[in-house]
Design a protein around this motif. Structure first.
Motif, PDB file in Angstrom:
ATOM      1  N   GLY A  40       5.836   5.125  -7.131  1.00  0.00           N
ATOM      2  CA  GLY A  40       4.372   5.006  -7.228  1.00  0.00           C
ATOM      3  C   GLY A  40       3.661   5.031  -5.590  1.00  0.00           C
ATOM      4  O   GLY A  40       2.538   5.250  -5.638  1.00  0.00           O
ATOM      5  N   PHE A  41       4.372   5.005  -4.880  1.00  0.00           N
ATOM      6  CA  PHE A  41       3.951   5.039  -3.319  1.00  0.00           C
ATOM      7  C   PHE A  41       4.798   6.420  -2.579  1.00  0.00           C
ATOM      8  O   PHE A  41       5.870   6.646  -2.846  1.00  0.00           O
ATOM      9  N   SER A  42       4.005   7.148  -2.034  1.00  0.00           N
ATOM     10  CA  SER A  42       4.673   8.202  -1.069  1.00  0.00           C
ATOM     11  C   SER A  42       5.235   7.552   0.313  1.00  0.00           C
ATOM     12  O   SER A  42       4.609   6.391   0.516  1.00  0.00           O
ATOM     13  N   THR A  43       5.888   8.240   0.609  1.00  0.00           N
ATOM     14  CA  THR A  43       6.496   7.485   2.059  1.00  0.00           C
ATOM     15  C   THR A  43       5.463   6.993   3.046  1.00  0.00           C
ATOM     16  O   THR A  43       5.769   6.255   3.871  1.00  0.00           O
ATOM     17  N   ALA A  44       4.670   8.043   3.076  1.00  0.00           N
ATOM     18  CA  ALA A  44       3.317   7.752   4.123  1.00  0.00           C
ATOM     19  C   ALA A  44       2.699   6.607   3.991  1.00  0.00           C
ATOM     20  O   ALA A  44       2.011   5.711   4.687  1.00  0.00           O
ATOM     21  N   GLU A  45       2.347   6.581   2.592  1.00  0.00           N
ATOM     22  CA  GLU A  45       1.455   5.595   1.950  1.00  0.00           C
ATOM     23  C   GLU A  45       2.323   4.044   2.067  1.00  0.00           C
ATOM     24  O   GLU A  45       1.636   3.026   2.310  1.00  0.00           O
ATOM     25  N   PHE A  46       3.531   4.360   1.665  1.00  0.00           N
ATOM     26  CA  PHE A  46       4.189   2.748   2.016  1.00  0.00           C
ATOM     27  C   PHE A  46       4.421   2.428   3.299  1.00  0.00           C
ATOM     28  O   PHE A  46       4.254   1.185   3.565  1.00  0.00           O
ATOM     29  N   ALA A  47       4.586   3.249   4.147  1.00  0.00           N
ATOM     30  CA  ALA A  47       4.735   3.093   5.765  1.00  0.00           C
ATOM     31  C   ALA A  47       3.321   2.571   6.126  1.00  0.00           C
ATOM     32  O   ALA A  47       3.329   1.460   6.840  1.00  0.00           O
ATOM     33  N   PHE A  48       2.410   2.911   5.561  1.00  0.00           N
ATOM     34  CA  PHE A  48       1.025   2.417   6.124  1.00  0.00           C
ATOM     35  C   PHE A  48       0.779   1.189   5.420  1.00  0.00           C
ATOM     36  O   PHE A  48       0.121   0.301   6.332  1.00  0.00           O
ATOM     37  N   LEU A  49       1.072   0.649   4.286  1.00  0.00           N
ATOM     38  CA  LEU A  49       0.880  -0.752   3.562  1.00  0.00           C
ATOM     39  C   LEU A  49       1.654  -1.589   4.317  1.00  0.00           C
ATOM     40  O   LEU A  49       1.433  -2.862   3.983  1.00  0.00           O
ATOM     41  N   THR A  50       2.644  -1.209   4.890  1.00  0.00           N
ATOM     42  CA  THR A  50       3.672  -2.336   5.502  1.00  0.00           C
ATOM     43  C   THR A  50       3.660  -2.257   7.140  1.00  0.00           C
ATOM     44  O   THR A  50       4.430  -2.861   7.925  1.00  0.00           O
ATOM     45  N   ALA A  51       2.287  -1.659   7.553  1.00  0.00           N
ATOM     46  CA  ALA A  51       2.278  -1.515   9.073  1.00  0.00           C
ATOM     47  C   ALA A  51       2.135  -2.663   9.806  1.00  0.00           C
ATOM     48  O   ALA A  51       2.590  -2.983  10.931  1.00  0.00           O
TER      49      ALA A  51
END
Length: 267
Positions: A40-51
């Motif tokens: 449900g999360f793209s690689t970029a979106e997941f990286a952003f949410l855990t930044a």
């Protein structure tokens, strides 16, 4: 340069490796890690949410970030921290679980722990002489208009609004997650971290974190076991049994602790 005191599992704890994979960075080595694919999360979106927690590193804050006061040195701080931890004994708090606060996910015990709250208050007071006073710009960056009267008083007195009665032990695993994505994130976190949260968390050491510059990733400078080292016995945590029924082998954490203390300048 800023410093913080907190708890993070030992360098060889399975939870350390799991959190490093989830966040994409190991706070001990500062090495980047490949993050898991979360449905449900793209690689970029997941990286952003855990930044946000990736920069801070996986840990529970006990003494928030501070600059050293004039006349204080890193060696002074390390010596004081070593003396302080030698006076304490390890203790356990409840099992960690995935929780949501202010749109951010964290691992935290279900109920408040009087022991960890008392430890945080002791650290706050014991190490206050090492802290430089906040500048006006630093106070403004904390958006004081959004703080309660008590939180604003804490900010001025202790350098952080969320201490003492406003303190709660937690270990962040995401930054703000939009409401439509929160259920998916909660499910992914539960699946990923549950095997590492089956037993109560033992607070058996304190870690000194360092931030080299504004916005720089925080890393573990040194880790200090609670209690006298000759009597210190760490019970290695393990994850749930892997598929072939075997458990990960225990690791000699006392030797790691001794090696890390050897990095501290003698006085």
């Amino acid at each position: 340069m800023r410093y913080a005191i907190g708890f993070t599992p030992s360098v060889c704890d399975p939870l350390t490796y799991a959190a490093a994979d989830w966040l994409g960075r190991n706070p001990y080595s500062d090495a980047l890690c490949e993050q898991p694919h979360v449905a449900g999360f793209s690689t970029a979106e997941f990286a952003f949410l855990t930044a946000v927690p990736r920069r801070f590193g996986f840990h529970g804050v006990l003494r928030p970030l501070f600059r050293l006061a004039d006349g204080m040195t890193e060696a002074d701080l390390l010596y004081a921290l070593m003396r302080f931890t030698s006076e304490l004994s390890p203790f356990s708090i409840g099992r960690l679980s995935v929780q949501l606060k202010d749109s951010c996910f964290m691992l935290a015990p279900a109920g408040a722990s009087a022991e960890v709250n008392a430890l945080a208050a002791m650290i706050l007071q014991r190490f206050e002489p090492f802290r430089a006073m906040l500048s006006d710009a630093e106070i403004e960056r904390r958006d004081p208009d959004r703080l309660s009267a008590a939180q604003f008083a804490n900010l001025l007195r202790w350098g952080d609004p969320f201490v003492l009665d406003d303190y709660r032990f937690h270990m962040m695993v995401t930054g703000p997650v939009p409401a439509p994505s929160q259920l998916r994130m909660a499910t992914a976190l539960q699946t990923f971290f549950e095997p590492f949260c089956l037993a109560p968390l033992e607070i058996n050491s304190l870690a000194l974190f360092v931030e080299a510059g504004a916005g720089a990733p925080m890393r573990v400078h040194s880790q200090h076991p609670l209690g006298k080292l000759p009597a210190h016995r760490v019970r290695p945590r393990t994850a749930a049994p892997i598929e072939d029924g075997h458990l990960p082998a225990p690791v000699g954490e006392t030797r790691v602790a001794l090696a890390m203390r050897a990095l501290v300048p003698a006085r």
